[in-house]
Design a protein around this motif. Structure first.
Motif, PDB file in Angstrom:
ATOM      1  N   SER A  10       0.714  -1.284  -0.055  1.00  0.00           N
ATOM      2  CA  SER A  10       0.010  -0.092   0.074  1.00  0.00           C
ATOM      3  C   SER A  10       0.993   1.241   0.172  1.00  0.00           C
ATOM      4  O   SER A  10       2.071   1.131   0.065  1.00  0.00           O
ATOM      5  CB  SER A  10      -0.933   0.086   1.168  1.00  0.00           C
ATOM      6  N   TYR A  11       0.145   2.458  -0.183  1.00  0.00           N
ATOM      7  CA  TYR A  11       1.017   3.558  -0.141  1.00  0.00           C
ATOM      8  C   TYR A  11       1.688   3.725   1.092  1.00  0.00           C
ATOM      9  O   TYR A  11       2.931   4.108   1.424  1.00  0.00           O
ATOM     10  CB  TYR A  11       0.102   4.620  -0.524  1.00  0.00           C
ATOM     11  N   ASP A  16       6.020   4.265   4.633  1.00  0.00           N
ATOM     12  CA  ASP A  16       6.959   4.038   5.901  1.00  0.00           C
ATOM     13  C   ASP A  16       8.078   3.293   5.955  1.00  0.00           C
ATOM     14  O   ASP A  16       9.044   3.642   6.613  1.00  0.00           O
ATOM     15  CB  ASP A  16       5.928   3.098   6.970  1.00  0.00           C
ATOM     16  N   GLU A  17       8.227   2.513   5.144  1.00  0.00           N
ATOM     17  CA  GLU A  17       9.401   1.966   4.726  1.00  0.00           C
ATOM     18  C   GLU A  17      10.497   2.654   4.151  1.00  0.00           C
ATOM     19  O   GLU A  17      11.542   2.816   4.552  1.00  0.00           O
ATOM     20  CB  GLU A  17       9.422   0.473   3.893  1.00  0.00           C
ATOM     21  N   LEU A  18      10.171   3.701   3.333  1.00  0.00           N
ATOM     22  CA  LEU A  18      10.960   4.464   2.895  1.00  0.00           C
ATOM     23  C   LEU A  18      11.496   5.511   3.835  1.00  0.00           C
ATOM     24  O   LEU A  18      12.607   5.794   3.935  1.00  0.00           O
ATOM     25  CB  LEU A  18      10.284   5.329   1.646  1.00  0.00           C
ATOM     26  N   ILE A  19      10.605   5.914   4.592  1.00  0.00           N
ATOM     27  CA  ILE A  19      11.218   6.657   5.990  1.00  0.00           C
ATOM     28  C   ILE A  19      12.343   6.166   6.677  1.00  0.00           C
ATOM     29  O   ILE A  19      13.185   6.539   7.095  1.00  0.00           O
ATOM     30  CB  ILE A  19      10.020   7.070   6.805  1.00  0.00           C
ATOM     31  N   ALA A  46      10.383   4.477  -3.282  1.00  0.00           N
ATOM     32  CA  ALA A  46       9.815   5.865  -4.067  1.00  0.00           C
ATOM     33  C   ALA A  46       8.860   5.673  -5.457  1.00  0.00           C
ATOM     34  O   ALA A  46       8.191   6.367  -5.596  1.00  0.00           O
ATOM     35  CB  ALA A  46      11.249   6.952  -4.509  1.00  0.00           C
ATOM     36  N   LYS A  47       9.526   4.759  -6.203  1.00  0.00           N
ATOM     37  CA  LYS A  47       8.645   4.536  -7.325  1.00  0.00           C
ATOM     38  C   LYS A  47       7.276   4.030  -7.025  1.00  0.00           C
ATOM     39  O   LYS A  47       6.198   4.433  -7.572  1.00  0.00           O
ATOM     40  CB  LYS A  47       9.405   3.433  -8.161  1.00  0.00           C
ATOM     41  N   VAL A  48       7.028   3.173  -5.906  1.00  0.00           N
ATOM     42  CA  VAL A  48       5.855   2.458  -5.458  1.00  0.00           C
ATOM     43  C   VAL A  48       4.894   3.727  -5.107  1.00  0.00           C
ATOM     44  O   VAL A  48       3.756   3.881  -5.456  1.00  0.00           O
ATOM     45  CB  VAL A  48       5.969   1.632  -4.447  1.00  0.00           C
ATOM     46  N   CYS A  49       5.435   4.439  -4.177  1.00  0.00           N
ATOM     47  CA  CYS A  49       4.814   5.817  -3.772  1.00  0.00           C
ATOM     48  C   CYS A  49       4.452   6.819  -4.868  1.00  0.00           C
ATOM     49  O   CYS A  49       3.084   7.210  -5.157  1.00  0.00           O
ATOM     50  CB  CYS A  49       5.620   6.674  -2.655  1.00  0.00           C
ATOM     51  N   ARG A  50       5.361   6.948  -5.739  1.00  0.00           N
ATOM     52  CA  ARG A  50       5.141   7.729  -6.873  1.00  0.00           C
ATOM     53  C   ARG A  50       3.790   7.352  -7.980  1.00  0.00           C
ATOM     54  O   ARG A  50       2.843   8.054  -8.212  1.00  0.00           O
ATOM     55  CB  ARG A  50       6.379   8.021  -7.756  1.00  0.00           C
ATOM     56  N   ARG A  51       3.926   5.886  -7.997  1.00  0.00           N
ATOM     57  CA  ARG A  51       2.717   5.314  -8.847  1.00  0.00           C
ATOM     58  C   ARG A  51       1.310   5.676  -8.095  1.00  0.00           C
ATOM     59  O   ARG A  51       0.269   5.859  -8.928  1.00  0.00           O
ATOM     60  CB  ARG A  51       3.169   3.989  -9.050  1.00  0.00           C
TER      61      ARG A  51
END
Length: 76
Positions: A10-11, A16-19, A46-51
């Motif tokens: 999920s976003y 959270d993992e990116l943080i 970051a790509k997942v979040c961007r999508r």
């Protein structure tokens, strides 16, 4: 290329993992190899979040366009 596992995130999970990845990189104390692995993981997250964000933007734009079309059809 993003893995199927990443695509299932999920976003909020990806964010959270990116943080956590950024926190670990900023804290330092990791080897070059580990830092590179963290950076690569961060790029994928970051790509997942961007999508997710692009998809949300597209849905909002579609909803707004539909609302505008309904308003114009009503004589506005």
């Amino acid at each position: 290329m993003t893995s199927k596992v990443d695509e299932a995130l999920s976003y909020e999970q990806a964010r959270d993992e990116l943080i956590e990845v950024v926190r670990r990189l900023e804290a330092g104390g990791t080897s070059l190899e580990e830092s590179l692995a963290l950076w690569e993981r961060g790029e994928e997250l970051a790509k997942v979040c961007r999508r997710w964000l692009e998809g949300a933007r597209a849905r909002l734009d579609a909803a707004l366009a539909e609302e505008e079309g309904e308003t114009e059809g009503d004589g506005g």
